[in-house]
Design a protein around this motif. Structure first.
Motif, PDB file in Angstrom:
ATOM      1  N   ASP A 171       7.036  -4.218  -3.157  1.00 28.03           N
ATOM      2  CA  ASP A 171       6.769  -2.806  -3.408  1.00 28.03           C
ATOM      3  C   ASP A 171       5.295  -2.515  -3.157  1.00 28.03           C
ATOM      4  O   ASP A 171       4.414  -3.279  -3.526  1.00 28.03           O
ATOM      5  N   LYS A 172       5.056  -1.363  -2.531  1.00 28.77           N
ATOM      6  CA  LYS A 172       3.690  -0.963  -2.236  1.00 28.77           C
ATOM      7  C   LYS A 172       3.387   0.353  -2.931  1.00 28.77           C
ATOM      8  O   LYS A 172       4.177   1.282  -2.874  1.00 28.77           O
ATOM      9  N   ALA A 173       2.247   0.414  -3.585  1.00 22.34           N
ATOM     10  CA  ALA A 173       1.832   1.652  -4.242  1.00 22.34           C
ATOM     11  C   ALA A 173       0.624   2.204  -3.524  1.00 22.34           C
ATOM     12  O   ALA A 173      -0.236   1.458  -3.072  1.00 22.34           O
ATOM     13  N   ALA A 174       0.576   3.532  -3.419  1.00 24.48           N
ATOM     14  CA  ALA A 174      -0.578   4.158  -2.758  1.00 24.48           C
ATOM     15  C   ALA A 174      -0.952   5.417  -3.501  1.00 24.48           C
ATOM     16  O   ALA A 174      -0.091   6.206  -3.869  1.00 24.48           O
ATOM     17  N   ASP A 175      -2.232   5.619  -3.742  1.00 30.81           N
ATOM     18  CA  ASP A 175      -2.739   6.870  -4.289  1.00 30.81           C
ATOM     19  C   ASP A 175      -3.211   7.703  -3.118  1.00 30.81           C
ATOM     20  O   ASP A 175      -4.208   7.378  -2.476  1.00 30.81           O
ATOM     21  N   THR A 176      -2.483   8.763  -2.823  1.00 29.61           N
ATOM     22  CA  THR A 176      -2.721   9.521  -1.604  1.00 29.61           C
ATOM     23  C   THR A 176      -3.190  10.926  -1.931  1.00 29.61           C
ATOM     24  O   THR A 176      -2.502  11.643  -2.655  1.00 29.61           O
ATOM     25  N   PHE A 219       9.975   1.643   3.604  1.00 28.52           N
ATOM     26  CA  PHE A 219      10.027   3.050   3.991  1.00 28.52           C
ATOM     27  C   PHE A 219       8.896   3.416   4.946  1.00 28.52           C
ATOM     28  O   PHE A 219       9.124   3.988   6.011  1.00 28.52           O
ATOM     29  N   LEU A 220       7.667   3.104   4.572  1.00 29.42           N
ATOM     30  CA  LEU A 220       6.524   3.479   5.404  1.00 29.42           C
ATOM     31  C   LEU A 220       6.554   2.769   6.746  1.00 29.42           C
ATOM     32  O   LEU A 220       6.195   3.350   7.778  1.00 29.42           O
ATOM     33  N   ASP A 221       6.996   1.513   6.761  1.00 34.01           N
ATOM     34  CA  ASP A 221       7.116   0.787   8.024  1.00 34.01           C
ATOM     35  C   ASP A 221       8.140   1.452   8.940  1.00 34.01           C
ATOM     36  O   ASP A 221       7.937   1.558  10.157  1.00 34.01           O
ATOM     37  N   VAL A 222       9.259   1.900   8.360  1.00 35.30           N
ATOM     38  CA  VAL A 222      10.302   2.564   9.149  1.00 35.30           C
ATOM     39  C   VAL A 222       9.772   3.876   9.709  1.00 35.30           C
ATOM     40  O   VAL A 222       9.940   4.180  10.902  1.00 35.30           O
ATOM     41  N   LEU A 223       9.104   4.666   8.864  1.00 36.01           N
ATOM     42  CA  LEU A 223       8.569   5.955   9.315  1.00 36.01           C
ATOM     43  C   LEU A 223       7.537   5.739  10.417  1.00 36.01           C
ATOM     44  O   LEU A 223       7.516   6.467  11.418  1.00 36.01           O
ATOM     45  N   GLY A 226       3.515  11.641   6.635  1.00 35.99           N
ATOM     46  CA  GLY A 226       3.472  10.772   7.799  1.00 35.99           C
ATOM     47  C   GLY A 226       2.829   9.443   7.456  1.00 35.99           C
ATOM     48  O   GLY A 226       2.501   9.165   6.301  1.00 35.99           O
ATOM     49  N   VAL A 227       2.661   8.608   8.472  1.00 38.84           N
ATOM     50  CA  VAL A 227       2.004   7.314   8.314  1.00 38.84           C
ATOM     51  C   VAL A 227       1.019   7.152   9.464  1.00 38.84           C
ATOM     52  O   VAL A 227       1.384   7.323  10.631  1.00 38.84           O
ATOM     53  N   ASP A 228      -0.208   6.802   9.128  1.00 36.40           N
ATOM     54  CA  ASP A 228      -1.250   6.604  10.132  1.00 36.40           C
ATOM     55  C   ASP A 228      -1.935   5.271   9.866  1.00 36.40           C
ATOM     56  O   ASP A 228      -2.566   5.097   8.820  1.00 36.40           O
ATOM     57  N   PRO A 280      -0.053   6.146   4.213  1.00 32.40           N
ATOM     58  CA  PRO A 280       0.656   7.426   4.171  1.00 32.40           C
ATOM     59  C   PRO A 280      -0.294   8.601   4.222  1.00 32.40           C
ATOM     60  O   PRO A 280      -1.389   8.566   3.649  1.00 32.40           O
ATOM     61  N   THR A 281       0.090   9.633   4.948  1.00 35.02           N
ATOM     62  CA  THR A 281      -0.670  10.883   4.995  1.00 35.02           C
ATOM     63  C   THR A 281       0.188  11.966   4.369  1.00 35.02           C
ATOM     64  O   THR A 281       1.389  12.047   4.625  1.00 35.02           O
TER      65      THR A 281
END
Length: 382
Positions: A7-12, A39-43, A63-65, A69-70
């Motif tokens: 699992d990956k967590a991100a504060d965006t 999920f982010l890898d798929v996107l 999105g993902v850059d 995640p963006t």
């Protein structure tokens, strides 16, 4: 969904020119995202972004850059159904249907963040519809078809009238703003509406509420033949690869339904009220929501799992139903109402009419620019 060590967590940051706290609808400066799975890898592999109609209210572009995640968002009054076609994005709000245009050639020049965005969606047209409670929508060439839940019909919205009804279930015997069956979804394929969903086979004002937990139906259009019944709050029917998918929100299920026999097969069981479905590159993106506490118990099967439900988006393999990952909003978002795919966009921005008015984009056949208000000290003395 059980979380794993991967699992990956991100504060965006929820970017937007009216401030992060206003964009998110809360007083926190960041929206916290958690990726359970890939999920982010798929996107990222699909090279697309998602447009999400969300509650409390507004639209977010996800999105993902470079693996990060963006997330950009804008506030809109009670955002509901959406549809995307090329550079156009239509969003239903409480009294309007707004159409946004991507000024892609101006996006890198956006003064608030130069050389960053590859798409900026700005308001272009607004139809003043009145309160129609619009759910599923689709661009049909130059018009918008919309499921008009308040008036129990599918409508054309083109500016000639507030709306023009073109189909309603045959069991609905009157016409008015009384939501007789909670018509909410349509499957549009090859230029025609093929199927529709409703929460009840009723023709009395708000009569669907008495059987909402188990009275949902899928109908064939235009015949009105009931394909499947006994569903718990069905939404978002879609014809994908010749298969009819329907979300059963009251159970958190993604279903495949045999249009001839009505047989139902559970493709996936997800940790949220399912609402909003889009497919791209063999992946199903499914909106997930927590239950609305203000409504209290409704007798839905999913209520027994209410403490573990999440708001977010799940990614599924369309062929097998395997859950590839789920992106969860840990704060700032309670519901995802609709999901749309925006191909070839990685870093998108969307400006509300109020944000756009501060820095208007001017696009013409001869080119365009961002029109910034002059500072007071730059104005000539009079």
């Amino acid at each position: 969904m059980k979380q794993t060590d991967e699992d990956k967590a991100a504060d965006t940051p929820a970017r937007g020119t009216d401030g992060a706290s206003a964009v998110s609808g809360i007083d926190e400066p960041f929206i916290h995202l958690r990726d359970t799975g890939r999920f982010l890898d798929v996107l990222a592999s699909l090279k697309c972004s998602l447009a999400l109609s969300r509650r409390p209210s507004g639209v977010a572009l996800l999105g993902v850059d470079n693996g990060v995640p963006t997330l950009s968002a804008c506030l809109l009054p009670r955002s509901m159904g959406m549809t995307v076609s090329g550079n156009r994005l239509a969003v239903a709000t409480i009294h309007e249907l707004m159409i946004f245009a991507n000024v892609s050639n101006l996006a890198p020049l956006y003064p608030a963040r130069p050389n960053h965005y590859d798409a900026v969606f700005v308001p272009r047209v607004s139809y003043y519809t009145g309160d129609l409670d619009l759910h599923d929508m689709v661009f049909d060439r130059h018009i918008v078809l919309a499921v008009n839940t308040r008036y129990s019909c599918i409508s054309v919205i083109d500016g000639y009238f507030n709306f023009t009804p073109i189909w309603q279930p045959p069991f609905v015997t009157d016409f008015g703003p009384d939501d007789r069956c909670h018509l909410n979804g349509m499957a549009f394929h090859d230029g025609k509406v093929r199927y529709a969903t409703a929460l009840g086979e009723t023709s009395t004002p708000f009569g669907w509420r008495k059987q909402m937990a188990t009275g949902g139906i899928v109908m064939e259009v235009p015949s009105g033949r009931i394909v499947a019944s006994g569903l718990s709050m069905p939404h978002s029917p879609r014809l994908i690869g010749g298969r009819l998918f329907v979300l059963e929100g009251g159970r958190g299920h993604v279903l495949e339904i045999d249009a001839a026999s009505g047989a139902k097969r559970v493709v996936a069981a997800l940790p949220g009220f399912t609402h909003g479905l889009a497919e791209y590159g063999g992946v199903l993106f499914v909106g997930l929501s927590r239950l609305r506490d203000k409504r209290g118990p409704q007798g839905l099967p999913i209520e027994s799992e209410s403490t573990s439900l999440v708001a977010g988006v799940a990614a599924l393999d369309a062929r097998t139903g395997e859950v590839l990952g789920t992106l969860q909003f840990e704060n700032g978002v309670d519901e995802v109402f609709d999901v749309q795919v925006m191909p070839n966009i990685l870093r998108g921005e969307i400006l509300s009419p109020w944000q756009w008015a501060e820095t208007p984009s001017i696009a013409t056949m001869k080119g365009g620019f961002w029109q910034q208000r002059p500072r007071e000290e730059d104005e000539p003395a009079s």
